[in-house]
Write an enzyme that holds these catalytic residues in place. Structure first.
Site, mmCIF file in Angstrom:
data_model
loop_
_atom_site.group_PDB
_atom_site.id
_atom_site.type_symbol
_atom_site.label_atom_id
_atom_site.label_comp_id
_atom_site.label_asym_id
_atom_site.label_seq_id
_atom_site.Cartn_x
_atom_site.Cartn_y
_atom_site.Cartn_z
ATOM 1 N N ASP A 73 -30.874 -49.579 -8.544
ATOM 2 C CA ASP A 73 -30.826 -51.041 -8.579
ATOM 3 C C ASP A 73 -31.612 -51.658 -7.427
ATOM 4 O OD1 ASP A 73 -29.059 -50.657 -10.644
ATOM 5 O OD2 ASP A 73 -27.451 -51.865 -9.782
ATOM 6 N N HIS A 226 -29.507 -47.164 -4.992
ATOM 7 C CA HIS A 226 -30.348 -48.330 -4.694
ATOM 8 C C HIS A 226 -31.659 -47.844 -4.079
ATOM 9 C CE1 HIS A 226 -26.401 -50.236 -5.139
ATOM 10 N NE2 HIS A 226 -27.061 -51.356 -5.397
#
Ligand SMILES: [Zn+2]
Length: 266
Positions: A73, A226
């Site tokens: 993400d 991430h």
């Protein structure tokens, strides 16, 4: 750290099979014979899997024991996303990237680089707000602006119909109105099954330990990471090696390419 790879041959192999989405990408197709590889491709659409991820929903993807889906993400991020891509390419593994539209508009070249390596490009709003604190129309506007920015980077057209209709809410904070909107549009909402909490500062070694401990318990699932996090980019090569050494298999999720809009949406 361990990201100084010579991955060009592997990148070429990945690019060559990008279009063959129905075919798996076993390690055998990789120039490095002992690479982890992508074990199979799982097609997903909103008619069969409208909302997945046990952290938020009662159901998740139909994964077998020791199968994982890698998701990243909040990118693209110039300092770290290339390292993540290199680590994935080195192991001939494909993942899914939930991109922030504003960042995608600033670095469209990186969006195209992610797609060109065969990864799934998905959506994560324009500016990563908590949609629960926005009015319903503003929340949908955030979703649509993000999709349009990513589609512009990918295709040169600011469409709010995503090429891959996969969306993840920032902070997993969702509203009934936004969920209804996405369902009407046939957009799959991704949660996650496990994570290392890489938004918390920790060393790559600590993050690896935490993630592998949790994976030993869940044994499978959608993993949230991430790519803008330096600690994650630094950890990833060792984590992928861990997956290979412990006989986990990476599943790549792609959109089925059709029949995603339920009848009620017409
Ligand atoms: Zn996020």
């Amino acid at each position: 750290m361990a990201s100084n790879f010579t991955s060009a041959p592997c990148l070429a192999a990945i690019t060559a099979i990008t279009l063959a989405v129905s075919a798996p990408a076993p390690a055998g197709e990789c120039s490095r014979k002992d690479a982890l590889g992508t074990s199979r491709i799982l097609t997903v659409d909103a008619s069969s899997s409208p909302r997945v991820g046990l952290k938020s929903f009662p159901q998740t993807l139909p994964l077998e024991d020791r199968e994982v889906v890698l998701t990243f993400d909040d990118g693209p991020w110039p300092g770290t996303t290339p390292k993540v891509l290199a680590a994935l390419a080195h192991e001939c593994v494909r993942a899914t990237f939930f991109l922030i539209g504003r960042l995608a508009s600033e670095r469209p070249d990186m969006v195209r680089a992610i797609a060109a390596r065969g990864h799934t490009v998905a959506h994560h709003t324009w500016a990563h707000p908590n949609l629960k604190y926005l009015k319903p129309e503003a929340a949908i506007g955030e979703i649509d602006r993000g999709i349009a920015a990513v589609e512009t980077a990918l295709r040169g057209a600011a469409s709010t119909t995503p090429s891959t209709p996969f969306f993840r809410f920032p902070y997993f904070e969702m509203t009934p109105a936004a969920l209804d909107n996405l369902q009407r549009r046939g957009i799959v909402v991704f949660g996650a099954d496990l994570w290392a909490g890489d938004w918390n500062p920790m060393t790559p070694a600590q993050q690896l330990n935490l993630l592998t401990e949790r994976l030993q318990i869940s044994r499978k699932g959608i993993i949230l990471l991430h790519d803008p996090k330096a600690q994650t980019a630094a950890m990833l090569p060792a984590f992928l090696r861990y997956l290979r050494d412990n006989r986990y298999r990476v599943v790549h999720v792609v959109w089925s390419g059709g029949r995603t809009v339920p009848d009620k949406a017409h």
